[in-house]
Design a protein around this motif. Structure first.
Motif, PDB file in Angstrom:
ATOM      1  N   UNK A  43      43.388 -60.827  47.323  1.00 43.98           N
ATOM      2  CA  UNK A  43      41.986 -60.998  47.696  1.00 43.98           C
ATOM      3  C   UNK A  43      41.411 -59.632  48.076  1.00 43.98           C
ATOM      4  N   UNK A  44      40.546 -59.095  47.217  1.00 40.19           N
ATOM      5  CA  UNK A  44      40.002 -57.755  47.410  1.00 40.19           C
ATOM      6  C   UNK A  44      38.499 -57.764  47.206  1.00 40.19           C
ATOM      7  N   UNK A  45      37.833 -56.803  47.818  1.00 41.47           N
ATOM      8  CA  UNK A  45      36.397 -56.627  47.583  1.00 41.47           C
ATOM      9  C   UNK A  45      36.036 -55.184  47.883  1.00 41.47           C
ATOM     10  N   UNK A  46      35.336 -54.538  46.946  1.00 42.39           N
ATOM     11  CA  UNK A  46      34.820 -53.194  47.180  1.00 42.39           C
ATOM     12  C   UNK A  46      33.494 -53.300  47.933  1.00 42.39           C
ATOM     13  N   UNK A  47      33.295 -52.406  48.891  1.00 41.18           N
ATOM     14  CA  UNK A  47      32.058 -52.355  49.657  1.00 41.18           C
ATOM     15  C   UNK A  47      31.519 -50.935  49.609  1.00 41.18           C
ATOM     16  N   UNK A  48      30.204 -50.818  49.595  1.00 41.97           N
ATOM     17  CA  UNK A  48      29.543 -49.523  49.678  1.00 41.97           C
ATOM     18  C   UNK A  48      28.802 -49.439  50.993  1.00 41.97           C
ATOM     19  N   UNK A  59      37.595 -50.293  50.290  1.00 41.59           N
ATOM     20  CA  UNK A  59      38.285 -51.423  49.673  1.00 41.59           C
ATOM     21  C   UNK A  59      38.770 -52.346  50.787  1.00 41.59           C
ATOM     22  N   UNK A  60      38.276 -53.577  50.785  1.00 39.25           N
ATOM     23  CA  UNK A  60      38.727 -54.563  51.767  1.00 39.25           C
ATOM     24  C   UNK A  60      39.779 -55.449  51.120  1.00 39.25           C
ATOM     25  N   UNK A  61      40.983 -55.456  51.708  1.00 36.16           N
ATOM     26  CA  UNK A  61      42.066 -56.325  51.258  1.00 36.16           C
ATOM     27  C   UNK A  61      42.296 -57.394  52.316  1.00 36.16           C
ATOM     28  N   UNK A  62      42.366 -58.629  51.876  1.00 37.05           N
ATOM     29  CA  UNK A  62      42.578 -59.750  52.790  1.00 37.05           C
ATOM     30  C   UNK A  62      43.980 -60.328  52.583  1.00 37.05           C
ATOM     31  N   UNK A  63      44.636 -60.736  53.670  1.00 40.74           N
ATOM     32  CA  UNK A  63      46.024 -61.192  53.563  1.00 40.74           C
ATOM     33  C   UNK A  63      46.149 -62.566  52.916  1.00 40.74           C
ATOM     34  N   UNK A  64      47.351 -62.840  52.409  1.00 39.67           N
ATOM     35  CA  UNK A  64      47.626 -64.148  51.832  1.00 39.67           C
ATOM     36  C   UNK A  64      47.476 -65.232  52.896  1.00 39.67           C
ATOM     37  N   UNK A  65      47.846 -64.899  54.132  1.00 37.99           N
ATOM     38  CA  UNK A  65      47.709 -65.840  55.247  1.00 37.99           C
ATOM     39  C   UNK A  65      47.268 -65.054  56.474  1.00 37.99           C
ATOM     40  N   UNK A  86      41.861 -45.521  47.271  1.00 38.10           N
ATOM     41  CA  UNK A  86      42.435 -46.800  47.697  1.00 38.10           C
ATOM     42  C   UNK A  86      43.185 -47.516  46.573  1.00 38.10           C
ATOM     43  N   UNK A  87      42.765 -47.312  45.327  1.00 43.28           N
ATOM     44  CA  UNK A  87      43.422 -47.986  44.201  1.00 43.28           C
ATOM     45  C   UNK A  87      44.812 -47.425  43.930  1.00 43.28           C
ATOM     46  N   UNK A  88      45.028 -46.112  44.127  1.00 40.62           N
ATOM     47  CA  UNK A  88      46.340 -45.535  43.843  1.00 40.62           C
ATOM     48  C   UNK A  88      47.358 -45.861  44.925  1.00 40.62           C
ATOM     49  N   UNK A  89      46.879 -46.294  46.070  1.00 42.82           N
ATOM     50  CA  UNK A  89      47.782 -46.633  47.170  1.00 42.82           C
ATOM     51  C   UNK A  89      47.624 -48.092  47.601  1.00 42.82           C
ATOM     52  N   UNK A  90      47.074 -48.909  46.692  1.00 46.08           N
ATOM     53  CA  UNK A  90      46.862 -50.321  47.008  1.00 46.08           C
ATOM     54  C   UNK A  90      48.165 -51.081  47.162  1.00 46.08           C
ATOM     55  N   UNK A  91      49.268 -50.542  46.618  1.00 42.51           N
ATOM     56  CA  UNK A  91      50.554 -51.213  46.803  1.00 42.51           C
ATOM     57  C   UNK A  91      50.999 -51.136  48.264  1.00 42.51           C
ATOM     58  N   UNK A  92      50.898 -49.958  48.877  1.00 42.62           N
ATOM     59  CA  UNK A  92      51.274 -49.812  50.284  1.00 42.62           C
ATOM     60  C   UNK A  92      50.331 -50.614  51.179  1.00 42.62           C
ATOM     61  N   UNK A 102      46.651 -59.215  58.647  1.00 39.44           N
ATOM     62  CA  UNK A 102      45.387 -58.648  59.093  1.00 39.44           C
ATOM     63  C   UNK A 102      44.575 -58.143  57.903  1.00 39.44           C
ATOM     64  N   UNK A 103      43.255 -58.282  57.986  1.00 42.09           N
ATOM     65  CA  UNK A 103      42.391 -57.629  57.020  1.00 42.09           C
ATOM     66  C   UNK A 103      42.635 -56.124  57.068  1.00 42.09           C
ATOM     67  N   UNK A 104      42.492 -55.488  55.917  1.00 44.32           N
ATOM     68  CA  UNK A 104      42.706 -54.046  55.829  1.00 44.32           C
ATOM     69  C   UNK A 104      41.533 -53.412  55.097  1.00 44.32           C
ATOM     70  N   UNK A 105      41.011 -52.345  55.648  1.00 44.22           N
ATOM     71  CA  UNK A 105      39.952 -51.562  55.020  1.00 44.22           C
ATOM     72  C   UNK A 105      40.551 -50.214  54.625  1.00 44.22           C
ATOM     73  N   UNK A 106      40.582 -49.925  53.318  1.00 46.17           N
ATOM     74  CA  UNK A 106      41.097 -48.660  52.811  1.00 46.17           C
ATOM     75  C   UNK A 106      39.915 -47.762  52.466  1.00 46.17           C
ATOM     76  N   UNK A 107      39.929 -46.543  52.991  1.00 45.76           N
ATOM     77  CA  UNK A 107      38.770 -45.654  52.930  1.00 45.76           C
ATOM     78  C   UNK A 107      38.857 -44.733  51.714  1.00 45.76           C
ATOM     79  N   UNK A 108      37.842 -44.781  50.864  1.00 47.36           N
ATOM     80  CA  UNK A 108      37.742 -43.870  49.728  1.00 47.36           C
ATOM     81  C   UNK A 108      37.029 -42.601  50.202  1.00 47.36           C
ATOM     82  N   UNK A 109      37.724 -41.851  51.056  1.00 44.38           N
ATOM     83  CA  UNK A 109      37.118 -40.693  51.704  1.00 44.38           C
ATOM     84  C   UNK A 109      36.874 -39.557  50.704  1.00 44.38           C
TER      85      UNK A 109
END
Length: 301
Positions: A43-48, A59-65, A86-92, A102-109
């Motif tokens: 479950x992912x969603x890009x935000x600007x 990049x907002x990633x939401x957990x399975x549970x 965030x896409x190259x490190x989306x596995x981690x 927990x919800x995770x926000x990955x920063x495209x700094x």
């Protein structure tokens, strides 16, 4: 118990090899993105996010549970400050997201050399304000845990140093995984790492120079990071990493200034080993320890 993980996320390998020492940055960046981009089925969603007249991508990633906690993770990817997303490190970040619930926000700094320090820290601050904001569009979380790997570890730690009260009290901890903190002189004598991997002295010195330009002192250096703080830090280091002395020196600096920290040395693995968590027992075990530390930071509902 951690939430169930989704199917394995496989990180591709680059071919042909990268010239980290002399390659043109924009070419390295494009090829790195193509080679290492991870397709995350979760479950992912890009935000600007509007930030100082520009748009910051998250990049907002939401957990399975999702667990019942009013907290979220803020993640900073590695890549020597010059490549990655965030896409190259989306596995981690996906594994952290699912394991912690927990919800995770990955920063495209913003990347160097176009945007040098403290630009990534400023982007992290904007993302953290968004994560904690209860206003329109904000995520409205009560607290956050900052995490990052390699260059992203330095950004996460530098962001915590940038915070003022009461926002610092909303940061429960900082997870810094095999970070780079400016100890360049030891790299020539390290048995691990190579120019092909971009972990030789010349390549790492290049990243550091491009990330800072004339900026002095560096917000990523041990001298800037090692200040008293009540925010606990988790320093995950790799025994076969040429950057291992950076984490050891930062741990010693934290010990001297009285900051609470955990130093976790993963044996038999090298820099970037968390990408291998699906096939490496040491990597999977380290990820479980990090997740358990995060779990212990979160107050009971």
């Amino acid at each position: 118990m951690p939430p169930a993980l989704r199917p394995a996320l496989m990180r591709p390998r680059p071919s042909p090899p990268f010239d980290w020492l002399q390659g043109e940055v924009l070419d390295l960046r494009e090829r790195y993105e193509q080679a290492f981009r991870v397709e995350d089925p979760g479950l992912n969603a890009w935000m600007n996010l509007p930030a100082d007249g520009r748009s910051l991508r998250l990049l907002r990633q939401q957990p399975a549970r999702r667990r019942g906690a009013d907290a979220a993770l803020l993640y900073f990817h590695g890549g020597g400050w010059i490549v990655g997303s965030p896409s190259t490190h989306a596995d981690i970040s996906r594994r952290l997201c699912d394991r912690t619930g927990l919800d995770l926000i990955s920063v495209d700094y913003r990347l160097a050399p176009e945007h040098q320090a403290p630009a990534p820290i400023e982007d992290g601050l904007a993302a953290l304000i968004h994560l904690l904001s209860t206003g329109a569009g904000g995520l409205g979380r009560r607290s956050a845990i900052l995490c990052g790997d390699s260059a992203g570890a330095a950004i996460a730690l530098a962001l915590e140093r940038r915070l003022e009260e009461p926002m610092r009290r909303q940061v429960l901890g900082v997870g810094a995984f095999y970070g780079s903190y400016g100890l360049l002189e030891h790299l020539s004598s390290q048995p691990w790492g190579s120019r092909a991997e971009g972990l030789d002295q010349g390549s790492v010195a290049r990243y550091w120079r491009l990330a800072h330009g004339p900026a002095e002192p560096s917000p990523y250096a041990i001298g800037a990071l090692a200040a008293p703080s009540t925010v606990p830090a988790y320093l995950l280091a790799a025994a076969r990493d040429p950057l291992l002395p950076d984490s050891l020196a930062l741990a010693e600096a934290y010990r001297r200034c009285g900051r609470p920290f955990t130093l976790d040395l993963a044996e038999g693995v090298g820099h970037g080993f968390l990408h291998e968590a699906n096939g490496s027992k040491p990597a999977a075990a380290a990820l479980a320890r990090v997740s358990a530390w995060i779990d212990g930071l979160i107050p009971s509902p």
